[in-house]
Design a protein around this motif. Structure first.
Motif, PDB file in Angstrom:
ATOM      1  N   ARG A  24       0.833  -1.199   0.000  1.00 31.90           N
ATOM      2  CA  ARG A  24       0.000   0.000   0.000  1.00 31.90           C
ATOM      3  C   ARG A  24       0.875   1.260   0.000  1.00 31.90           C
ATOM      4  NH1 ARG A  24      -5.415   0.866   1.366  1.00 31.90           N
ATOM      5  NH2 ARG A  24      -5.596  -1.322   1.984  1.00 31.90           N
TER       6      ARG A  24
ATOM      7  N   TRP B 235       1.065   4.123  -2.919  1.00 32.90           N
ATOM      8  CA  TRP B 235       0.845   5.534  -2.606  1.00 32.90           C
ATOM      9  C   TRP B 235       2.027   6.381  -3.079  1.00 32.90           C
ATOM     10  CZ3 TRP B 235       3.712   8.560   0.957  1.00 32.90           C
ATOM     11  CH2 TRP B 235       3.212   9.858   1.154  1.00 32.90           C
ATOM     12  N   SER B 236       3.244   5.925  -2.837  1.00 31.88           N
ATOM     13  CA  SER B 236       4.424   6.682  -3.259  1.00 31.88           C
ATOM     14  C   SER B 236       4.469   6.835  -4.781  1.00 31.88           C
ATOM     15  CB  SER B 236       5.700   5.981  -2.776  1.00 31.88           C
ATOM     16  OG  SER B 236       5.725   5.873  -1.365  1.00 31.88           O
TER      17      SER B 236
ATOM     18  N   SER C 286       2.012   6.837  -6.797  1.00 30.21           N
ATOM     19  CA  SER C 286       0.893   7.621  -7.328  1.00 30.21           C
ATOM     20  C   SER C 286       1.311   9.063  -7.624  1.00 30.21           C
ATOM     21  CB  SER C 286      -0.282   7.614  -6.340  1.00 30.21           C
ATOM     22  OG  SER C 286      -0.016   8.408  -5.189  1.00 30.21           O
TER      23      SER C 286
ATOM     24  N   SER D 215      -8.131   3.788  -5.189  1.00 29.79           N
ATOM     25  CA  SER D 215      -7.126   4.673  -5.772  1.00 29.79           C
ATOM     26  C   SER D 215      -7.216   6.104  -5.245  1.00 29.79           C
ATOM     27  CB  SER D 215      -7.280   4.710  -7.299  1.00 29.79           C
ATOM     28  OG  SER D 215      -7.174   3.411  -7.850  1.00 29.79           O
TER      29      SER D 215
ATOM     30  N   TRP E 298      -6.372   8.087  -2.781  1.00 32.42           N
ATOM     31  CA  TRP E 298      -5.508   8.189  -1.603  1.00 32.42           C
ATOM     32  C   TRP E 298      -5.838   9.435  -0.797  1.00 32.42           C
ATOM     33  CZ3 TRP E 298      -2.934   3.852  -0.931  1.00 32.42           C
ATOM     34  CH2 TRP E 298      -2.622   3.076  -2.045  1.00 32.42           C
TER      35      TRP E 298
ATOM     36  N   HIS F 292      -4.121  12.744  -4.720  1.00 35.77           N
ATOM     37  CA  HIS F 292      -4.005  11.580  -5.595  1.00 35.77           C
ATOM     38  C   HIS F 292      -4.174  12.051  -7.033  1.00 35.77           C
ATOM     39  CE1 HIS F 292      -8.387  11.639  -6.192  1.00 35.77           C
ATOM     40  NE2 HIS F 292      -8.515  11.748  -4.886  1.00 35.77           N
TER      41      HIS F 292
END
Length: 415
Positions: A168, A172-173, A175, A192, A194, A198
């Motif tokens: 996860r 996230w990184s 994205s 998706s 976040w 995001h």
């Protein structure tokens, strides 16, 4: 059920991209020329990167290509050892190249492909491809990075919680180095989004394979039956499908069939697909027939004889087999997972023993009609035209002014 195309437009325009810009990962010196004007970019040129070009992901990519023929599609791909790829499938691409083995070499291959193809868009499919593309490249005014997870790796219920948390964090990184997430379903779109920031999110509906006309089944033919279980002859037929692996959880399917029979409900159970041997034993021990891998049309012939399609996967992006069952008018019962829950499937269950109550509900005319109404809506909302219009909006908007008119027309059609 929420309309897929309307959700695409709504989510895409309201999502907030990161204000901090892309991560510091750079292109190789050769690939950098694309961003700085050294390459010749052709509007509407797309490079698809697929680490596992097989089964559902392959079928999704092929439908994207078939439904947007006005774009030039290229493929950088690999597949698993137990999966074969038909050369016919590769002919749909203007060029195709296999990914080498080894993570470092795959990063280099992505950069080399961008240098050679000079695409407007690099579309990464699934987790590993998303990792390679977003580590190897960075978005620019001339290069957009799209990412379709086809099921996030942090959804995997066969991994310990710390591993899922790590996946996860990685997603996230990465994205922050993504132009847009192109989700394959409502649940994937929700995952998706976040917290805080995001990239924009679009939802492109998966579509089912169109079976031969002689195998297509009128939706009403299943919907008018007064029982969940009235085939032409013999006991009702329950069909499951997919690769025999942890994600599809055939052991849960086998346990569910045992519960029905223990309750005095005699059924014939069939699984379309193949895979790991110990999962095959689980099915055969429960007297479930395994067809092995079938051609699409042969699989359709099995599905059209089903009284119920039973989907027991532990996690999914969005299952094509569910859409194929819907396209043939087959009522369905599904395991209570996000991918099915967020689409509005009415008959969901969490434990194998719960299937008996759902089976009884499906024998009720009102419940059956409600289920068949959902099946019809699902099939209609996941059509080729809906997918084509949505993709044209996304690809067209990111491909330059030459395709703006086509994109605007498709946006109106998608609404």
């Amino acid at each position: 059920m929420v309309d897929q195309a309307e959700t695409t437009m709504r989510v895409s325009t309201t999502a907030q991209p990161s204000s901090s810009g892309p991560t510091s990962v750079s292109l190789s010196p050769k690939a950098e020329c694309d961003a700085s004007g050294g390459g010749s970019v052709s509007p509407g040129r797309i490079l698809h990167v697929v680490e596992s070009f097989g089964s559902g992901v392959k079928n999704s990519v092929l439908s994207y290509v078939a439904n947007t023929p006005e774009f030039e599609h290229h493929l950088l791909w690999s597949t698993h050892a137990d999966t074969t790829v038909d050369e016919v499938d590769l002919r749909h691409f203007s060029s195709h190249e296999r990914l080498p083995s080894g993570h470092v070499d795959r990063l280099k291959a992505v950069r080399a492909a961008v240098t050679q193809v000079v695409p407007n868009i690099v579309h990464a499919h699934s987790s590993w491809a998303g990792l390679y593309v977003r580590l190897a490249l960075r978005p620019s005014q001339r290069l957009s990075i799209l990412y379709t997870p086809h099921g996030y790796s942090f959804q995997r219920q066969d991994l310990p919680a710390p591993a899922r948390m790590l996946f996860r964090l990685v997603e996230w990184s990465l994205s922050f180095n993504t132009t847009m997430v192109v989700a394959c379903g409502q649940h994937e779109a929700r995952l998706s989004a976040w917290p805080f920031r995001h990239p924009p999110i679009g939802v492109v509906p998966n579509v089912a394979h169109t079976f031969d006309t002689e195998d297509e089944l009128d939706h009403a033919s299943h919907g008018t039956s007064s029982s969940a279980a009235e085939p032409a002859s013999g006991p009702p037929v329950i069909v499951g499908a997919g690769r025999l692996c942890n994600a599809k959880d055939p052991a849960f399917f086998a346990a569910t069939i045992r519960e029905l029979r223990a309750a005095g409900i005699q059924v014939r159970a069939v699984w379309i697909g193949d895979g790991e041997e110990h999962f095959a034993r689980d099915l055969t021990d429960a007297n479930v027939e395994i067809t092995g891998w079938l051609s699409r049309d042969d699989a359709g012939k099995v599905l059209r004889e089903a009284s119920v399609y039973l989907h027991t996967a532990r996690w999914e992006g969005f299952p094509l087999s569910v859409l194929e069952a819907a396209s043939l008018g087959v009522p369905m019962i599904g395991r209570d997972i996000g991918a099915l829950r967020d689409e509005g499937l009415p008959l969901l269950f969490r434990q194998p023993a719960d299937i008996v109550g759902l089976w009884r509900r499906l024998e009720d005319d009102d419940e059956r009609q409600a289920t068949m109404a959902f099946v019809r809506r699902l099939a209609d909302s996941h059509s080729d035209s809906r997918q084509a219009n949505t993709l044209r909006v996304i690809y067209g908007d990111l491909s330059g002014p030459e395709l703006t008119t086509s994109s605007a027309t498709s946006r109106e059609a998608a609404r």
